[in-house]
Design a protein around this motif. Structure first.
Motif, mmCIF file in Angstrom:
data_model
loop_
_atom_site.group_PDB
_atom_site.id
_atom_site.type_symbol
_atom_site.label_atom_id
_atom_site.label_comp_id
_atom_site.label_asym_id
_atom_site.label_seq_id
_atom_site.Cartn_x
_atom_site.Cartn_y
_atom_site.Cartn_z
ATOM 1 N N TYR A 132 -6.294 1.141 -1.572
ATOM 2 C CA TYR A 132 -7.502 0.612 -0.936
ATOM 3 C C TYR A 132 -8.163 -0.457 -1.815
ATOM 4 N N ALA A 135 -5.715 -3.567 -1.428
ATOM 5 C CA ALA A 135 -5.160 -3.984 -0.127
ATOM 6 C C ALA A 135 -5.775 -3.184 1.019
ATOM 7 N N SER A 136 -7.070 -3.141 1.082
ATOM 8 C CA SER A 136 -7.741 -2.306 2.089
ATOM 9 C C SER A 136 -7.407 -2.721 3.521
ATOM 10 N N ARG A 137 -7.105 -4.001 3.722
ATOM 11 C CA ARG A 137 -6.822 -4.494 5.076
ATOM 12 C C ARG A 137 -5.339 -4.471 5.435
ATOM 13 N N MET A 138 -4.482 -4.101 4.468
ATOM 14 C CA MET A 138 -3.053 -4.030 4.757
ATOM 15 C C MET A 138 -2.835 -3.030 5.886
ATOM 16 N N VAL A 139 -1.984 -3.383 6.845
ATOM 17 C CA VAL A 139 -1.777 -2.546 8.026
ATOM 18 C C VAL A 139 -0.465 -1.769 7.891
ATOM 19 N N SER A 146 -5.247 0.048 9.296
ATOM 20 C CA SER A 146 -5.375 -0.458 7.931
ATOM 21 C C SER A 146 -5.370 0.678 6.908
ATOM 22 N N ALA A 148 -7.653 1.024 4.799
ATOM 23 C CA ALA A 148 -9.033 1.525 4.831
ATOM 24 C C ALA A 148 -9.190 2.629 5.880
#
Length: 166
Positions: A132, A135-139, A146, A148
């Motif tokens: 997080y 790369a909190s927005r990594m899907v 995500s 997150a």
């Protein structure tokens, strides 16, 4: 170039040194470490031990194919002092552990030696917390949410603490 997301960890010996060595070896044998998280300390997951783990997430740019990354990881773990991850099917203490979490948006489920994305990452707070941070927005390619959102939904009750840097 592919982007591979790794999580390193260990709970035996000088944990910070072991993870530092792992990152150095990853940089030398797998590819450029683009970003690394802080260190996070957590209780062992899946087994009882008095030795807490230190974990770190890394995002690496690589020319290697997934199985070549896995082969290099195994060599790195052995070079740093890794013996086995489990004994009689039970997890054990270890000097270093390196897991492939993501490899680009690749989905591989056909081979138990290499499953991408990592099949348990969404259940493990010690993976999600450092991931997080960087790369909190990594899907997640199969869950389509995500990092997150995975962390927010994670029911793992093990405590994860930000640890010191070296």
């Amino acid at each position: 170039m592919a982007i591979v997301t790794l999580v390193t960890g260990g709970n035996v010996g000088n944990r910070y040194y072991s993870l530092s060595e792992a990152q150095r070896e990853i940089e030398e044998k797998i590819g450029d470490v683009l970003v690394s998280s802080s260190y996070y300390e957590s209780e062992p997951w899946g087994f009882d031990s008095d030795l807490p783990f230190i974990n770190q997430a890394l995002i690496v740019s690589t020319k290697l194919a997934p199985y070549d990354v896995l082969a290099e990881i195994k060599d790195i773990e052995i070079a740093i002092g890794r013996t086995s991850k489990s004994f009689n099917g039970e997890y054990t203490d270890r000097v270093v552990d390196i897991d492939i979490i993501f490899y680009d948006n690749l989905i591989m489920f056909d081979d138990p030696e290499l499953i991408i994305p990592h099949p348990h990452m969404h259940k493990r707070r010690f993976v999600l917390e450092p991931l997080y941070e960087i790369a909190s927005r990594m899907v997640h390619p199969t869950k389509q949410v995500s990092v997150a959102a995975l962390l927010h939904a994670c029911i793992d009750t093990n405590k994860v603490y930000s640890a010191r840097s070296i």
